[in-house]
Write a protein that holds these residues in place. Sequence first.
Motif, short mmCIF file in Angstrom:
data_model
loop_
_atom_site.label_atom_id
_atom_site.label_comp_id
_atom_site.label_asym_id
_atom_site.label_seq_id
_atom_site.Cartn_x
_atom_site.Cartn_y
_atom_site.Cartn_z
N PRO A 77 -1.27 35.78 35.29
CA PRO A 77 -2.49 36.57 34.89
C PRO A 77 -2.28 37.30 33.65
O PRO A 77 -3.34 37.35 32.98
CB PRO A 77 -2.23 37.67 36.19
CG PRO A 77 -0.64 37.66 36.51
CD PRO A 77 -0.43 36.10 36.25
N GLN A 78 -1.36 37.75 33.06
CA GLN A 78 -1.13 38.23 31.87
C GLN A 78 -1.60 37.35 30.72
O GLN A 78 -2.61 37.89 29.89
CB GLN A 78 0.31 38.73 31.57
CG GLN A 78 0.38 39.71 30.32
CD GLN A 78 1.77 40.03 30.31
OE1 GLN A 78 2.57 40.39 31.45
NE2 GLN A 78 2.44 40.39 29.06
N GLN A 79 -1.07 36.34 30.60
CA GLN A 79 -1.52 35.31 29.62
C GLN A 79 -3.23 35.09 29.78
O GLN A 79 -3.63 34.81 28.68
CB GLN A 79 -0.49 34.14 29.50
CG GLN A 79 0.75 34.30 29.17
CD GLN A 79 0.84 34.83 27.74
OE1 GLN A 79 0.60 35.94 27.28
NE2 GLN A 79 1.70 34.03 26.86
N ALA A 81 -5.56 36.84 31.11
CA ALA A 81 -6.31 37.90 30.72
C ALA A 81 -6.27 37.85 28.95
O ALA A 81 -7.46 38.06 28.31
CB ALA A 81 -5.61 39.20 31.25
N THR A 82 -5.06 37.86 28.32
CA THR A 82 -5.15 37.68 27.04
C THR A 82 -6.11 36.72 26.37
O THR A 82 -6.86 36.90 25.27
CB THR A 82 -3.72 37.56 26.46
OG1 THR A 82 -2.96 38.74 27.31
CG2 THR A 82 -3.39 37.77 24.85
N ASN A 85 -9.68 37.23 26.79
CA ASN A 85 -10.19 38.22 25.87
C ASN A 85 -10.86 37.77 24.49
O ASN A 85 -11.77 38.03 24.13
CB ASN A 85 -9.27 39.45 25.68
CG ASN A 85 -9.22 40.21 27.09
OD1 ASN A 85 -10.13 40.56 27.97
ND2 ASN A 85 -8.23 41.00 27.13
N TYR A 163 6.06 31.30 28.79
CA TYR A 163 5.26 32.25 29.46
C TYR A 163 5.90 32.84 30.86
O TYR A 163 5.61 33.77 31.14
CB TYR A 163 3.96 31.67 29.60
CG TYR A 163 3.89 30.75 30.92
CD1 TYR A 163 3.63 30.77 32.03
CD2 TYR A 163 3.80 29.19 30.50
CE1 TYR A 163 3.80 29.93 32.96
CE2 TYR A 163 3.82 28.14 31.42
CZ TYR A 163 3.79 28.53 32.63
OH TYR A 163 3.83 27.64 33.64
N GLU A 166 7.60 36.17 30.72
CA GLU A 166 7.10 37.55 30.74
C GLU A 166 5.83 37.49 31.72
O GLU A 166 5.23 38.59 31.91
CB GLU A 166 6.35 37.76 29.20
CG GLU A 166 5.36 36.51 28.66
CD GLU A 166 4.67 36.77 27.68
OE1 GLU A 166 4.55 37.62 27.23
OE2 GLU A 166 5.03 35.76 26.70
N ASN A 167 5.50 36.38 32.22
CA ASN A 167 4.20 36.33 32.88
C ASN A 167 4.22 36.20 34.38
O ASN A 167 3.55 36.59 34.82
CB ASN A 167 3.51 35.09 32.10
CG ASN A 167 2.21 35.58 32.35
OD1 ASN A 167 1.60 36.61 32.39
ND2 ASN A 167 1.27 34.14 31.99
N ARG A 168 5.25 35.48 34.84
CA ARG A 168 5.15 34.83 36.01
C ARG A 168 5.37 36.21 36.91
O ARG A 168 6.64 36.62 36.98
CB ARG A 168 5.78 33.61 36.26
CG ARG A 168 5.55 33.37 37.91
CD ARG A 168 6.27 31.92 38.04
NE ARG A 168 5.66 31.14 37.27
CZ ARG A 168 6.20 29.91 37.22
NH1 ARG A 168 7.46 29.72 37.46
NH2 ARG A 168 5.52 29.11 36.27
N LYS A 169 4.56 36.48 37.89
CA LYS A 169 5.01 37.54 38.97
C LYS A 169 4.71 36.94 40.16
O LYS A 169 3.54 36.41 40.45
CB LYS A 169 4.09 38.75 38.67
CG LYS A 169 4.12 39.39 37.43
CD LYS A 169 3.41 40.76 37.59
CE LYS A 169 3.44 41.30 36.52
NZ LYS A 169 2.06 41.30 35.64
#
Length: 173
Positions: A77-79, A81-82, A85, A163, A166-169
Amino acid sequence: MKLNTTINGMPKNLEIRPDDYLVDVLRANGYLGVRQGCDTGNCGVCTVHLDGKSVLSCVLLAIKAEGHEITTIEGVPQQAATIANFFVEQGADQCGYCTSGTVMNILYMEQLVEDPTEEEIKHFLKGNLCRCTGYASQLRAIQAYFNLRRQQKSEGQVPRGGYEDENRKPESP
Ligand code: FES
Ligand code: FES
């Protein structure tokens, strides 16, 4: 038959038929960010990662994911969304149908090429078709994303090498 796999960090035991393709299984189980288009391996909208590598889920039998790890756009989700944008800023997100597959391929490219050239970006994304944007705006957005990543890395803000760090939840069970 049963498919034992991991999706976005969560172990899954899914009922499938032997001839099910991965895209159908993922969408039937709620991973609707995985799009379905040509169903012939030509448009890229169904791109997911299998053990970290981009695959076209419309031409991969679901059973091939047995014992492997699948990542969909919902798992990053974080990457996502980045990158999204930057796509919006550059006008590269119009109908948006192609975007999740393109984002997954950008993240795969990032694993392999730390600072891709314009030619390398075009090479990696030649299988991700977009019927709306004409690609120039996508290219600007991707270059802006990699500029940000370069800046973050030079400032020590993100770990190198993936990724996932930092990214995988993991999803909620
Ligand atoms: S739907 Fe898979 S490549 Fe087009
Ligand atoms: S934004 Fe519509 S197909 Fe790419």
